[in-house]
Design a protein around this motif. Structure first.
Motif, PDB file in Angstrom:
ATOM      1  N   GLU A 201     -57.670 -11.984  16.696  1.00  0.00           N
ATOM      2  CA  GLU A 201     -58.206 -10.831  17.648  1.00  0.00           C
ATOM      3  C   GLU A 201     -58.674  -9.539  16.746  1.00  0.00           C
ATOM      4  N   ALA A 202     -58.229  -9.180  15.537  1.00  0.00           N
ATOM      5  CA  ALA A 202     -58.304  -8.262  15.057  1.00  0.00           C
ATOM      6  C   ALA A 202     -59.519  -8.330  14.057  1.00  0.00           C
ATOM      7  N   GLU A 203     -59.773  -9.186  13.429  1.00  0.00           N
ATOM      8  CA  GLU A 203     -61.017  -9.331  12.557  1.00  0.00           C
ATOM      9  C   GLU A 203     -62.285 -10.319  13.131  1.00  0.00           C
ATOM     10  N   VAL A 204     -61.856 -11.152  13.762  1.00  0.00           N
ATOM     11  CA  VAL A 204     -63.113 -11.934  14.308  1.00  0.00           C
ATOM     12  C   VAL A 204     -63.533 -11.735  15.800  1.00  0.00           C
ATOM     13  N   VAL A 205     -62.967 -11.554  16.666  1.00  0.00           N
ATOM     14  CA  VAL A 205     -63.289 -11.270  18.152  1.00  0.00           C
ATOM     15  C   VAL A 205     -64.245  -9.779  18.091  1.00  0.00           C
ATOM     16  N   PRO A 206     -63.779  -9.138  17.379  1.00  0.00           N
ATOM     17  CA  PRO A 206     -64.596  -7.858  17.539  1.00  0.00           C
ATOM     18  C   PRO A 206     -66.047  -7.998  16.738  1.00  0.00           C
ATOM     19  N   SER A 207     -66.032  -8.826  15.818  1.00  0.00           N
ATOM     20  CA  SER A 207     -67.551  -9.048  15.171  1.00  0.00           C
ATOM     21  C   SER A 207     -68.334 -10.351  15.702  1.00  0.00           C
ATOM     22  N   PHE A 208     -67.504 -11.135  16.539  1.00  0.00           N
ATOM     23  CA  PHE A 208     -68.390 -12.377  16.835  1.00  0.00           C
ATOM     24  C   PHE A 208     -69.495 -12.281  17.677  1.00  0.00           C
ATOM     25  N   GLY A 209     -69.515 -11.382  18.423  1.00  0.00           N
ATOM     26  CA  GLY A 209     -70.799 -11.296  19.293  1.00  0.00           C
ATOM     27  C   GLY A 209     -72.163 -10.940  18.270  1.00  0.00           C
ATOM     28  N   LYS A 210     -71.944 -10.143  17.302  1.00  0.00           N
ATOM     29  CA  LYS A 210     -73.023  -9.848  16.339  1.00  0.00           C
ATOM     30  C   LYS A 210     -73.140 -11.155  15.642  1.00  0.00           C
ATOM     31  N   TRP A 211     -72.095 -11.868  15.180  1.00  0.00           N
ATOM     32  CA  TRP A 211     -72.390 -13.333  14.312  1.00  0.00           C
ATOM     33  C   TRP A 211     -73.248 -14.177  15.273  1.00  0.00           C
ATOM     34  N   TYR A 212     -72.884 -14.143  16.475  1.00  0.00           N
ATOM     35  CA  TYR A 212     -73.487 -15.213  17.562  1.00  0.00           C
ATOM     36  C   TYR A 212     -74.890 -14.791  17.639  1.00  0.00           C
ATOM     37  N   ASP A 213     -75.151 -13.511  17.639  1.00  0.00           N
ATOM     38  CA  ASP A 213     -76.734 -13.131  17.938  1.00  0.00           C
ATOM     39  C   ASP A 213     -77.532 -13.313  16.686  1.00  0.00           C
ATOM     40  N   ASN A 214     -76.775 -13.546  15.396  1.00  0.00           N
ATOM     41  CA  ASN A 214     -77.388 -13.607  14.208  1.00  0.00           C
ATOM     42  C   ASN A 214     -77.573 -15.143  13.969  1.00  0.00           C
TER      43      ASN A 214
ATOM     44  N   GLU B 105     -69.183 -13.366   3.440  1.00  0.00           N
ATOM     45  CA  GLU B 105     -68.188 -12.796   2.951  1.00  0.00           C
ATOM     46  C   GLU B 105     -66.929 -13.261   4.006  1.00  0.00           C
ATOM     47  N   PHE B 106     -67.041 -13.694   5.011  1.00  0.00           N
ATOM     48  CA  PHE B 106     -65.975 -14.323   5.883  1.00  0.00           C
ATOM     49  C   PHE B 106     -65.280 -15.429   5.417  1.00  0.00           C
ATOM     50  N   TYR B 107     -66.111 -16.243   4.611  1.00  0.00           N
ATOM     51  CA  TYR B 107     -65.425 -17.199   3.897  1.00  0.00           C
ATOM     52  C   TYR B 107     -64.390 -16.556   2.702  1.00  0.00           C
ATOM     53  N   TYR B 108     -64.764 -15.843   2.022  1.00  0.00           N
ATOM     54  CA  TYR B 108     -63.866 -15.364   1.052  1.00  0.00           C
ATOM     55  C   TYR B 108     -62.295 -14.673   1.706  1.00  0.00           C
ATOM     56  N   ARG B 109     -62.636 -14.088   3.020  1.00  0.00           N
ATOM     57  CA  ARG B 109     -61.611 -13.587   3.924  1.00  0.00           C
ATOM     58  C   ARG B 109     -60.756 -14.806   4.182  1.00  0.00           C
ATOM     59  N   LEU B 110     -61.226 -16.036   4.415  1.00  0.00           N
ATOM     60  CA  LEU B 110     -60.467 -17.197   4.834  1.00  0.00           C
ATOM     61  C   LEU B 110     -59.627 -17.646   3.686  1.00  0.00           C
ATOM     62  N   GLY B 111     -60.406 -17.568   2.366  1.00  0.00           N
ATOM     63  CA  GLY B 111     -59.752 -18.075   1.332  1.00  0.00           C
ATOM     64  C   GLY B 111     -58.485 -16.922   0.879  1.00  0.00           C
ATOM     65  N   GLU B 112     -58.730 -15.802   1.164  1.00  0.00           N
ATOM     66  CA  GLU B 112     -57.585 -14.801   0.883  1.00  0.00           C
ATOM     67  C   GLU B 112     -56.367 -14.989   1.763  1.00  0.00           C
TER      68      GLU B 112
ATOM     69  N   VAL C 264     -64.399 -18.366  19.899  1.00  0.00           N
ATOM     70  CA  VAL C 264     -64.997 -18.047  18.542  1.00  0.00           C
ATOM     71  C   VAL C 264     -65.052 -19.165  17.663  1.00  0.00           C
ATOM     72  N   SER C 265     -65.600 -19.091  16.579  1.00  0.00           N
ATOM     73  CA  SER C 265     -65.957 -20.004  15.605  1.00  0.00           C
ATOM     74  C   SER C 265     -65.759 -19.532  14.064  1.00  0.00           C
ATOM     75  N   PHE C 266     -65.199 -20.401  13.144  1.00  0.00           N
ATOM     76  CA  PHE C 266     -65.246 -20.034  11.927  1.00  0.00           C
ATOM     77  C   PHE C 266     -66.363 -20.470  11.143  1.00  0.00           C
ATOM     78  N   GLY C 267     -67.357 -20.842  11.819  1.00  0.00           N
ATOM     79  CA  GLY C 267     -68.712 -21.102  11.238  1.00  0.00           C
ATOM     80  C   GLY C 267     -68.694 -22.482  10.375  1.00  0.00           C
ATOM     81  N   GLY C 268     -69.195 -22.725   9.078  1.00  0.00           N
ATOM     82  CA  GLY C 268     -69.210 -23.975   8.449  1.00  0.00           C
ATOM     83  C   GLY C 268     -67.817 -23.956   7.960  1.00  0.00           C
ATOM     84  N   ALA C 269     -66.783 -23.305   7.961  1.00  0.00           N
ATOM     85  CA  ALA C 269     -65.393 -23.642   7.496  1.00  0.00           C
ATOM     86  C   ALA C 269     -64.864 -24.983   8.090  1.00  0.00           C
TER      87      ALA C 269
END
Length: 385
Positions: A22-35, A41-48, A83-88
């Motif tokens: 809710e804090a880090e994915v939902v606010p950005s997901f619309g932009k990711w979806y359009d792109n 860098e999101f995968y680094y965050r998942l790693g953290e 939402v989605s975590f992409g290729g993760a």
């Protein structure tokens, strides 16, 4: 009914993942979806956060979990937010089991630390243009050099989920001719470095759903792959992939249940807020009956998934069990999501609406990991038919 497959630790993990999404994915997901892509860098965050390494042994930086229940919780929370975590997903669900089961100690030491941190993202390349995943038709070749030190990889792959960002790709290639007794013989799994000369990422594929998965075509032109980067036994790649099918199919079933549950939640909320003819849409008898029927199907999906998760953790999930769970869950979820989209009316047809994303994202699940038609043959064979 209270679910018994999850305990207090799973519930705490759920709360943490829901807050993160809710804090880090939902606010950005619309932009990711359009792109059409999540940022690298999101995968680094998942790693953290330890998300990529939950099932990785502790000595390589992971959490060492031997259960899929935490992964199931995460899947449910991702679907809940549409939402989605992409290729993760491919990185963890498809590639990690192969590495865990087949890699040598030296390979694990080289690959798994980066796998956990997101510095080395993996993808799996099986299907080929025009031939799909049929072993006997695969044309990507990788003959062994005369000195036995490397393979020379040539060919192309398609539908590679996570292929856009992948740093290493597990490629299914023909390293020997098939024989008359076993047409699957001759395929090997080669872990290819995306930085190798001759490796090229082709076009990113515009898929119906899962828009941010980074699905791509790959081509290989005289790519030299060290023999030390072969995963598992030579010429037995198809058998290695087949051994992973029960887990893969269970993972897909878990996702189907999660998406169906999310669809009911979206439809319930939407119809409660929407009015028609001066009345709440949720107040109409048809709406109540539709939501009640969908709720009952989700309850059945939950029972199947929870039983399969428990069987997996005990080590007795059979191929037929997994096929049955995957077929039932994906086909039932398809019906539920479709009915919930119908309750949204025209809003449900907007591509950026959560229910439309669920509808499009789910459709591939009746194809991935074995089509529903193939699964029926597996189940029938187990019945002695």
């Amino acid at each position: 009914m209270r679910r018994t497959v999850f305990d207090a630790e799973h519930r705490a993990f759920r709360a943490a993942m829901r807050a993160f999404i809710e804090a880090e994915v939902v606010p950005s997901f619309g932009k990711w979806y359009d792109n059409g892509l999540v940022p690298r860098e999101f995968y680094y965050r998942l790693g953290e956060l330890g998300i990529l390494g939950m099932e990785v042994p502790v000595e390589y930086g992971g959490s060492g979990l031997d259960s899929l229940r935490y992964r199931a919780v995460l899947t449910e929370e991702i679907a809940r937010a549409a939402v989605s975590f992409g290729g993760a997903r491919a990185h963890v669900s498809r590639c990690l089991p192969l590495i865990t089961d087949l890699a040598t100690a030296e390979q694990r030491q080289r690959w798994l630390p980066g796998f956990v941190t997101g510095e080395t993202m993996f993808a799996l390349a099986v299907a080929e243009p025009g031939t799909g995943t049929e072993p006997s038709d695969m044309r990507t070749t990788a003959p062994l050099s005369l000195d036995g030190t490397e393979y020379l990889l040539n060919g192309s792959k398609t539908f590679v989920v996570g292929g856009v960002h992948a740093d290493r790709v597990i490629v299914v290639a023909r390293t020997a001719a098939p024989n008359s007794e076993d047409p699957t013989y001759g395929l090997s799994l080669l872990v290819v470095d995306a930085a190798a000369p001759g490796y090229r990422v082709g076009r990113a594929l515009d898929t119906l759903g899962r828009k941010v998965s980074g699905t791509a075509e790959l081509t290989f032109t005289d790519v030299r792959v060290p023999v030390t980067d072969r995963l598992g036994d030579a010429h037995r790649g198809d058998a290695h992939l087949a051994a992973q099918l029960p887990r893969e199919r269970l993972t897909i079933a878990v996702g189907a249940h999660a998406q169906a549950g999310a669809a009911v939640r979206f439809a319930h909320r939407f119809t409660a807020e929407r009015t028609a003819f001066t009345h709440s849409v949720a107040g109409f008898q048809n709406t109540k009956f539709e939501l009640a029927a969908c709720r009952a199907e989700v309850d059945a999906l939950e029972a199947v998934v929870d039983r399969a998760l428990a069987a997996h953790d005990r080590g007795d999930l059979t191929p037929a069990d997994a096929a049955s769970a995957k077929m039932f869950c994906t086909e039932s979820a398809g019906r539920v999501i479709d009915r919930c989209l119908q309750l949204h009316g025209g809003v449900g047809y907007l591509a950026d609406s959560p229910i439309a994303r669920l509808y499009a994202d789910h459709r591939i699940d009746r194809i991935l990991g074995g089509t529903s038609e193939v699964l029926r043959t597996t189940i029938a064979a187990d019945m002695g038919l």
